[in-house]
Enzyme design. Sequence first.
Site, PDB file in Angstrom:
ATOM      1  CG  HIS A 162       0.719  -5.875  -1.916  1.00 12.02           C
ATOM      2  ND1 HIS A 162       1.240  -5.209  -3.001  1.00 12.02           N
ATOM      3  CD2 HIS A 162       0.112  -4.938  -1.138  1.00 12.02           C
ATOM      4  CE1 HIS A 162       0.975  -3.912  -2.884  1.00 12.02           C
ATOM      5  NE2 HIS A 162       0.285  -3.718  -1.763  1.00 12.02           N
TER       6      HIS A 162
ATOM      7  CG  ASP B 100      -0.618   0.091  -3.859  1.00 13.62           C
ATOM      8  OD1 ASP B 100      -0.906   0.959  -3.014  1.00 13.62           O
ATOM      9  OD2 ASP B 100      -0.136  -1.009  -3.540  1.00 13.62           O
ATOM     10  CG  HIS B 101      -4.490  -0.993  -1.997  1.00 18.25           C
ATOM     11  ND1 HIS B 101      -4.750  -2.315  -1.676  1.00 18.25           N
ATOM     12  CD2 HIS B 101      -3.166  -0.819  -1.832  1.00 18.25           C
ATOM     13  CE1 HIS B 101      -3.604  -2.900  -1.332  1.00 18.25           C
ATOM     14  NE2 HIS B 101      -2.636  -2.012  -1.409  1.00 18.25           N
TER      15      HIS B 101
ATOM     16  CG  ASP C 287      -1.487  -3.294   1.540  1.00 15.46           C
ATOM     17  OD1 ASP C 287      -1.905  -4.218   0.812  1.00 15.46           O
ATOM     18  OD2 ASP C 287      -0.906  -2.289   1.090  1.00 15.46           O
TER      19      ASP C 287
ATOM     20  CG  HIS D  45      -0.761  -0.930   5.679  1.00 17.50           C
ATOM     21  ND1 HIS D  45       0.578  -1.057   5.411  1.00 17.50           N
ATOM     22  CD2 HIS D  45      -1.331  -0.446   4.541  1.00 17.50           C
ATOM     23  CE1 HIS D  45       0.805  -0.663   4.161  1.00 17.50           C
ATOM     24  NE2 HIS D  45      -0.327  -0.283   3.619  1.00 17.50           N
TER      25      HIS D  45
ATOM     26  CG  HIS E  92      -1.394   3.162   0.964  1.00 18.31           C
ATOM     27  ND1 HIS E  92      -0.841   2.196   1.762  1.00 18.31           N
ATOM     28  CD2 HIS E  92      -1.289   4.325   1.660  1.00 18.31           C
ATOM     29  CE1 HIS E  92      -0.392   2.747   2.877  1.00 18.31           C
ATOM     30  NE2 HIS E  92      -0.660   4.033   2.843  1.00 18.31           N
TER      31      HIS E  92
ATOM     32  CG  HIS F 192      -5.015   0.614   2.667  1.00 21.60           C
ATOM     33  ND1 HIS F 192      -5.175  -0.620   2.078  1.00 21.60           N
ATOM     34  CD2 HIS F 192      -3.732   0.990   2.386  1.00 21.60           C
ATOM     35  CE1 HIS F 192      -4.046  -0.977   1.486  1.00 21.60           C
ATOM     36  NE2 HIS F 192      -3.160  -0.024   1.644  1.00 21.60           N
TER      37      HIS F 192
HETATM   38 ZN   LIG Z   1      -0.956  -0.036   1.501  1.00 20.72          ZN
END
Ligand SMILES: [Zn+2]
Length: 257
Positions: free
Chosen positions: A172, A58-59, A134, A110, A56, A54
Amino acid sequence: MTNVITIPAFGDNFIYLHPCGGGRAFAVDPGDAPLVLHELQRHNLSLAAVLATHDHWDHVGGAADLQSKTGCQVIGVGRRLIPASDRTVTDDEVLTVGEAQVHVIATPGHTRTSVCYHIVPPDGSEPGVVYTGDTLFVVGCGRLLECDAATMWRSLQKLAVLPAETLVYCGHDYALENCEFALTICPDDRRLRDRLAEVQKAVEYGQLTVPSTIAQERATNILLRADDPQVKAAVGMADAQPEEVFAELRHRKDLFG
Ligand SMILES: [Zn+2]
């Protein structure tokens, strides 16, 4: 057996390198490019592709940098959503990345466009691997940021029906708090208590809490078990629909932290 390389990042993220033949690997959710480049070099691997679950930061924060440095393909959903993305995937599509067959599973919840990647072993002689971003965590699931609970529940059920031995690599490391939360709902659940003990031991010895397996998640992840009479009763919703029970569990988890 595929030796997945797990790269912890940003405190609680997991980035993965999945060897896919011929000295190549693909990276899953590379939020940090330098960490990935370092591990590639250490293992003498070249980068075949980036797969994003996805959009975001941090990914996918490292995707553009990895693409410019290695020329790799970036694969994900939504050309505009993922920086430098040059390959958009759709539900149920099977991609060939190196020698790996990658089955795309759309799992909105998510985010609206979250996907999971299921790597199916060619001859069935070893367990498959699923990268769940996530969506599904060890003994938990991601927050509902763009979709309702019923949508996430349906997505989680698509993962629950994968072969039991499938190895689960999530986005995570929330295993410890997820076990602690689950035990506030089902304090007498023996399998959950055993799972907490395992996770505590891993954390104590500095070991990874991934991979899990689909079988372990079916047994101990209460967010996959909103249709289980024991879990329904535990939240006082014995007669409710699974998606309603799931919504209540997810809400309580949000309050828990
Ligand atoms: Zn995420």
